[in-house]
Design a protein around this motif. Structure first.
Motif, mmCIF file in Angstrom:
data_model
loop_
_atom_site.group_PDB
_atom_site.id
_atom_site.type_symbol
_atom_site.label_atom_id
_atom_site.label_comp_id
_atom_site.label_asym_id
_atom_site.label_seq_id
_atom_site.Cartn_x
_atom_site.Cartn_y
_atom_site.Cartn_z
ATOM 1 N N GLU A 56 0.839 -1.205 0.000
ATOM 2 C CA GLU A 56 0.000 0.000 0.000
ATOM 3 C C GLU A 56 0.871 1.250 0.000
ATOM 4 N N LEU A 57 1.934 1.247 0.782
ATOM 5 C CA LEU A 57 2.850 2.384 0.837
ATOM 6 C C LEU A 57 3.501 2.612 -0.520
ATOM 7 N N TRP A 58 3.992 1.544 -1.135
ATOM 8 C CA TRP A 58 4.652 1.675 -2.438
ATOM 9 C C TRP A 58 3.672 2.212 -3.484
ATOM 10 N N LEU A 59 2.479 1.637 -3.535
ATOM 11 C CA LEU A 59 1.508 2.050 -4.541
ATOM 12 C C LEU A 59 1.075 3.498 -4.335
ATOM 13 N N ALA A 60 0.846 3.903 -3.092
ATOM 14 C CA ALA A 60 0.460 5.293 -2.810
ATOM 15 C C ALA A 60 1.569 6.259 -3.238
ATOM 16 N N THR A 61 2.815 5.868 -3.039
ATOM 17 C CA THR A 61 3.946 6.713 -3.421
ATOM 18 C C THR A 61 4.029 6.847 -4.940
ATOM 19 N N VAL A 62 3.873 5.733 -5.637
ATOM 20 C CA VAL A 62 3.903 5.762 -7.105
ATOM 21 C C VAL A 62 2.781 6.635 -7.647
ATOM 22 N N LEU A 63 1.586 6.466 -7.116
ATOM 23 C CA LEU A 63 0.437 7.237 -7.605
ATOM 24 C C LEU A 63 0.612 8.727 -7.331
ATOM 25 N N ALA A 64 1.189 9.072 -6.180
ATOM 26 C CA ALA A 64 1.440 10.483 -5.865
ATOM 27 C C ALA A 64 2.433 11.078 -6.865
ATOM 28 N N TYR A 65 3.471 10.327 -7.197
ATOM 29 C CA TYR A 65 4.448 10.774 -8.188
ATOM 30 C C TYR A 65 3.797 10.916 -9.563
ATOM 31 N N THR A 85 10.154 14.786 -12.674
ATOM 32 C CA THR A 85 10.895 13.963 -11.712
ATOM 33 C C THR A 85 11.749 14.806 -10.764
ATOM 34 N N PRO A 86 12.645 15.683 -11.246
ATOM 35 C CA PRO A 86 13.425 16.464 -10.268
ATOM 36 C C PRO A 86 12.561 17.397 -9.421
ATOM 37 N N ALA A 87 11.499 17.931 -10.010
ATOM 38 C CA ALA A 87 10.619 18.811 -9.222
ATOM 39 C C ALA A 87 9.950 18.034 -8.102
ATOM 40 N N LEU A 93 11.402 14.443 -0.900
ATOM 41 C CA LEU A 93 12.699 13.767 -0.901
ATOM 42 C C LEU A 93 12.632 12.344 -0.354
ATOM 43 N N ASP A 94 11.978 12.139 0.782
ATOM 44 C CA ASP A 94 11.920 10.789 1.352
ATOM 45 C C ASP A 94 11.098 9.846 0.487
ATOM 46 N N ASP A 95 9.951 10.311 -0.007
ATOM 47 C CA ASP A 95 9.147 9.465 -0.893
ATOM 48 C C ASP A 95 9.911 9.152 -2.169
ATOM 49 N N ALA A 96 10.650 10.128 -2.679
ATOM 50 C CA ALA A 96 11.430 9.909 -3.895
ATOM 51 C C ALA A 96 12.507 8.854 -3.663
ATOM 52 N N TYR A 102 14.517 2.006 -4.845
ATOM 53 C CA TYR A 102 14.089 0.626 -4.620
ATOM 54 C C TYR A 102 13.067 0.243 -5.680
ATOM 55 N N SER A 103 12.908 -1.058 -5.873
ATOM 56 C CA SER A 103 11.872 -1.528 -6.794
ATOM 57 C C SER A 103 10.671 -1.990 -5.972
ATOM 58 N N ARG A 104 9.563 -2.210 -6.645
ATOM 59 C CA ARG A 104 8.382 -2.657 -5.912
ATOM 60 C C ARG A 104 8.616 -4.016 -5.264
#
Length: 195
Positions: A56-65, A85-87, A93-96, A102-104
């Motif tokens: 859930e954490l990984w997916l939420a991070t990907v969707l936010a990006y 991506t840089p923006a 920073l931590d989510d990035a 890391y990979s899923r």
């Protein structure tokens, strides 16, 4: 008692902090409970397993990006998509670090829960649709070589440009944007490139 003191979001935030500090392997039920000073039972009241929380954490991070990336593609602004991506890294920073270092598969070992599998499939389809849209707009069609170019210029170059900064846990400098933009223009051209 645990139900009223600790929310679903609290557990995700604790997992995010642990993963950002020491990688996904550091996120254990014991470590999360200790960080929150929560009973382990309150974890299992909300999540079926550690993998379910990490997925859930990984997916939420990907969707936010992806949200900003998709918006720039839908607006027809490929350069803004490459510079997303840089923006996003600077603002998250931590989510990035979680997303790009890391990979899923570092988050969930083995079988993903069904709901998360569906979310990953939808996320992948959405990203691939954006690449196809960009390839058609920039290169005139969405064939294999055009999608390969789109992937390179929109995903691989920006990721490579920010990665060393993420490893050092530092914000990418403005030079990163310049390098990404220069590469983008070299591949896509100053206007709409044709295949």
């Amino acid at each position: 008692m645990g139900r009223s003191l600790f929310s679903h979001a609290d557990f995700l935030a604790a997992a995010r902090a642990l993963a950002a500090e020491n990688g996904p392997a550091a996120v254990t039920v014991d470590a999360i409970a200790a960080r929150l000073k929560a009973p382990k039972g309150s974890f299992y009241h909300r999540f079926a397993s550690r993998d379910a929380l990490l997925g859930e954490l990984w997916l939420a991070t990907v969707l936010a990006y992806q949200e900003g990336f998709v918006q720039t593609i839908e607006a027809g602004d490929g350069l803004a998509a490459a510079l997303h991506t840089p923006a996003w890294v600077r603002a998250n920073l931590d989510d990035a670090r979680l997303l790009l270092l890391y990979s899923r598969h570092d988050f969930v070992q083995g079988e993903w829960p069904a709901a998360l599998r569906r979310g990953v499939r939808e996320q992948t389809e959405r990203f691939e649709a954006c690449l196809e849209t960009f390839a058609r707009d920039a290169f005139g069609r969405a064939g294999t070589s055009q999608i390969r170019r789109a992937t390179f210029v929109l995903a691989e170059v920006p990721t490579a440009a920010v990665k060393q900064h993420l490893q050092r846990r530092e914000v990418p400098p403005p030079l990163v944007d310049e390098l990404i933009a220069t590469t983008y223009r070299a591949i896509v051209g100053p206007g709409k490139a044709r295949s």
